[in-house]
Enzyme design. Structure first.
Site, PDB file in Angstrom:
ATOM      1  N   LYS A 106       0.833  -1.209   0.000  1.00  0.00           N
ATOM      2  CA  LYS A 106       0.000   0.000   0.000  1.00  0.00           C
ATOM      3  C   LYS A 106       0.865   1.254   0.000  1.00  0.00           C
ATOM      4  O   LYS A 106       0.667   2.180   0.772  1.00  0.00           O
ATOM      5  CB  LYS A 106      -0.951  -0.024   1.187  1.00  0.00           C
ATOM      6  CG  LYS A 106      -1.960  -1.148   1.051  1.00  0.00           C
ATOM      7  CD  LYS A 106      -2.948  -1.154   2.150  1.00  0.00           C
ATOM      8  CE  LYS A 106      -3.899  -2.318   1.957  1.00  0.00           C
ATOM      9  NZ  LYS A 106      -4.490  -2.747   3.177  1.00  0.00           N
ATOM     10  N   ILE A 136       2.478   6.995   0.334  1.00  0.00           N
ATOM     11  CA  ILE A 136       1.423   6.102   0.796  1.00  0.00           C
ATOM     12  C   ILE A 136       0.262   6.080  -0.194  1.00  0.00           C
ATOM     13  O   ILE A 136      -0.018   7.069  -0.868  1.00  0.00           O
ATOM     14  CB  ILE A 136       0.935   6.458   2.219  1.00  0.00           C
ATOM     15  CG1 ILE A 136       0.247   7.815   2.259  1.00  0.00           C
ATOM     16  CG2 ILE A 136       2.091   6.401   3.212  1.00  0.00           C
ATOM     17  CD1 ILE A 136      -0.423   8.128   3.586  1.00  0.00           C
ATOM     18  N   CYS A 137      -0.389   4.948  -0.279  1.00  0.00           N
ATOM     19  CA  CYS A 137      -1.513   4.773  -1.197  1.00  0.00           C
ATOM     20  C   CYS A 137      -2.771   5.391  -0.597  1.00  0.00           C
ATOM     21  O   CYS A 137      -3.258   4.947   0.439  1.00  0.00           O
ATOM     22  CB  CYS A 137      -1.735   3.294  -1.477  1.00  0.00           C
ATOM     23  SG  CYS A 137      -3.153   2.991  -2.538  1.00  0.00           S
ATOM     24  N   LEU A 138      -3.274   6.415  -1.257  1.00  0.00           N
ATOM     25  CA  LEU A 138      -4.505   7.077  -0.816  1.00  0.00           C
ATOM     26  C   LEU A 138      -5.559   7.073  -1.920  1.00  0.00           C
ATOM     27  O   LEU A 138      -6.598   7.699  -1.796  1.00  0.00           O
ATOM     28  CB  LEU A 138      -4.200   8.525  -0.409  1.00  0.00           C
ATOM     29  CG  LEU A 138      -3.252   8.710   0.765  1.00  0.00           C
ATOM     30  CD1 LEU A 138      -2.900  10.177   0.942  1.00  0.00           C
ATOM     31  CD2 LEU A 138      -3.864   8.159   2.034  1.00  0.00           C
TER      32      LEU A 138
END
Length: 167
Positions: free
Chosen positions: A108, A115-117
């Site tokens: 992620k 960071i994966c948002l």
């Protein structure tokens, strides 16, 4: 669905009014003032509720942000560097928050420790332009990411607790 704690934290963060990015000269100065006011209020609220979890500062132009964030797990404090740049198309585009030392340690996350948002936060951000700012990105982006990913990384043995002062 948003939990009560998140709803309460979010309600304490002032909404921003100025739709301006780094290229907008005087309007950007106004937007930065709003950003700082919202961040200060969010940090004050966090401290008042014993939920303090990050420190941020920026370069003079307000285009590069950096600091520390931490997550408490089993009475241990896990601390990480946090950084992001304000996109040229801000506030239409949300900042990409990075935790460089976790780069490559979780699926992620994108290259460079971003960071994966994408799935959860970015659609919410898009619906709230220009009202959301950096404080909202921290509260609704980084905080939930830390709450999900850090315990998982600890349990998998990917990250471990380091005593302060040890290397």
């Amino acid at each position: 669905m948003v939990d009560d704690g998140t709803r309460k934290a979010l309600s304490g963060i002032p909404l921003l009014k100025t739709k301006a990015g780094p290229r907008d000269k005087e309007l950007w100065v106004q937007r930065l003032k709003e950003e700082y006011q919202a961040l200060i209020k969010y940090v004050q609220n966090n401290k008042a509720s014993d939920m303090d979890w990050f420190r941020l500062e920026s370069n003079k132009e307000g285009t590069k942000w950096f600091g520390k964030c931490w997550y408490m797990y089993n009475l241990h404090k896990y601390e990480f560097d946090v950084e992001f740049d304000i996109p040229i198309t801000y506030p239409t585009t949300s900042p990409e928050i990075a935790l460089p030392e976790l780069d490559g340690k979780t699926a992620k996350m994108y290259r460079g420790g971003k960071i994966c948002l994408t799935d959860h936060f970015k659609p919410l951000w898009a619906r709230n332009v220009p009202k959301f700012g950096i404080a909202h990105a921290m509260a609704l982006g980084l905080a939930p990411w830390l709450a999900v990913e850090v315990p998982d990384l600890i349990e998998k043995g990917v990250i471990s607790y380091q005593e302060k002062g040890s290397s």
